[in-house]
Design a protein around this motif. Sequence first.
Motif, mmCIF file in Angstrom:
data_model
loop_
_atom_site.group_PDB
_atom_site.id
_atom_site.type_symbol
_atom_site.label_atom_id
_atom_site.label_comp_id
_atom_site.label_asym_id
_atom_site.label_seq_id
_atom_site.Cartn_x
_atom_site.Cartn_y
_atom_site.Cartn_z
ATOM 1 N N UNK A 28 0.865 -1.185 0.000
ATOM 2 C CA UNK A 28 0.000 0.000 0.000
ATOM 3 C C UNK A 28 0.899 1.231 0.000
ATOM 4 N N UNK A 29 0.437 2.377 -0.483
ATOM 5 C CA UNK A 29 1.265 3.585 -0.462
ATOM 6 C C UNK A 29 1.705 3.938 0.959
ATOM 7 N N UNK A 67 0.301 7.282 6.513
ATOM 8 C CA UNK A 67 -0.357 8.417 7.143
ATOM 9 C C UNK A 67 -1.806 8.544 6.673
ATOM 10 N N UNK A 68 -2.519 9.457 7.295
ATOM 11 C CA UNK A 68 -3.906 9.718 6.906
ATOM 12 C C UNK A 68 -3.997 10.159 5.452
ATOM 13 N N UNK A 72 -6.269 8.338 2.590
ATOM 14 C CA UNK A 72 -7.311 9.063 1.861
ATOM 15 C C UNK A 72 -7.225 8.819 0.359
ATOM 16 N N UNK A 73 -6.034 8.506 -0.136
ATOM 17 C CA UNK A 73 -5.848 8.281 -1.576
ATOM 18 C C UNK A 73 -5.999 6.822 -1.967
ATOM 19 N N UNK A 74 -6.259 5.941 -1.004
ATOM 20 C CA UNK A 74 -6.334 4.507 -1.288
ATOM 21 C C UNK A 74 -7.762 4.088 -1.598
ATOM 22 N N UNK A 75 -7.887 3.158 -2.525
ATOM 23 C CA UNK A 75 -9.214 2.702 -2.940
ATOM 24 C C UNK A 75 -9.705 1.517 -2.118
ATOM 25 N N UNK A 112 -5.898 2.558 8.955
ATOM 26 C CA UNK A 112 -5.525 3.479 10.022
ATOM 27 C C UNK A 112 -4.012 3.686 9.996
ATOM 28 N N UNK A 113 -3.537 4.852 10.399
ATOM 29 C CA UNK A 113 -2.091 5.129 10.338
ATOM 30 C C UNK A 113 -1.279 4.120 11.152
ATOM 31 N N UNK A 114 -0.095 3.825 10.652
ATOM 32 C CA UNK A 114 0.827 2.953 11.381
ATOM 33 C C UNK A 114 2.243 3.251 10.902
ATOM 34 N N UNK A 115 3.219 2.796 11.669
ATOM 35 C CA UNK A 115 4.615 2.874 11.242
ATOM 36 C C UNK A 115 5.303 1.571 11.584
ATOM 37 N N UNK A 116 6.336 1.259 10.823
ATOM 38 C CA UNK A 116 7.077 0.015 11.001
ATOM 39 C C UNK A 116 8.560 0.332 10.875
ATOM 40 N N UNK A 117 9.300 0.060 11.936
ATOM 41 C CA UNK A 117 10.726 0.385 11.977
ATOM 42 C C UNK A 117 11.535 -0.902 11.999
#
Length: 322
Positions: A28-29, A67-68, A72-75, A112-117
């Motif tokens: 996903x973007x 991010x949000x 918002x740009x994802x289908x 929903x927003x997330x991050x992966x390090x």
Amino acid sequence: MALVCTTASVPDGEKLAYWRDALGRALVPMAVTARGDGPFSGRVSTDRLGWLRVSTVEADAQRTSRTAAHIARSAADYVAVAVQTAGTATLLQDGRRALVGESDLMVYDTARPYSLDCPRRFSALVVHMPRRAVGLPEEDLRRVTGTAVAGTDGLGALLASFLTTLTSSVPPCSPAVAARLASSAVDLFATLVNERTAGDGPPEEDPHHHLVPRIRDHIDRRLGDPELSPQSVAAAHHISVRYLHRLFEEEGVTVGRLIRRRRLEECARELSLRGPSAPTVSAVAQRWGFANPAHFSRVFRTAYGLSPREWRGAGARLPLAG
């Protein structure tokens, strides 16, 4: 056919931008930041199995964040289950911080927003399940997203092994077989979620029961389609036929019988209409999905005790079809 993207032949100054675009297309973007100083190296392969998107990722240390604005740009929205096959990762979502080790699973929601390090070179298997195929209540999903699951014992080990096998060992298969394998993966994941959320609150009804009214509405809107069947209904909702029948066990009617009953009810209603503009028996049968007039007459008599013409002549009113 699998989509494979690698930075191997990309100029050093363009590798990270290429990688960001590759992850956006395969997964996903998201935003991507390299954690090392040298030229970035990464490889991602993605393919479809039924309605699942199955990907393998191997790359240098990086931090990704969704991010949000990306959302918002994802289908489409997915529930992601990843198996960390090498290296470690830290997942942040819904205010949770999960440390993921080798062989562990992690669960996150792309809506929903997330991050992966990932602090050093790593590899992972990522399975994206469409949210509508998972069918779990929002509150149950929120209890497991942003968490890690040990992949060495219990249901976590079973799910990790199954997902890994799907990626590495399953030969090309027919769409029907692929759909059954995808359904099995989703069922295993749902079982894992149910186990982890049991006792977290008051008992919930079957988390998939919200699909039943949606399926009933789907059937009502397509009664005129002669091809409407349990198989087509299951395919439209990205579930297996076996699971569709399980959903309707407590409804007291099979899906095939429900389709026939609803068609007969609509036919009986129309045949009760009087006046010069009233449609013919054959027109009514065809409008509600009965392609064979003789078959229509037989099932109508079985349900109502009268032939369609007798029903019309008697000016009968609609009872409940059996």
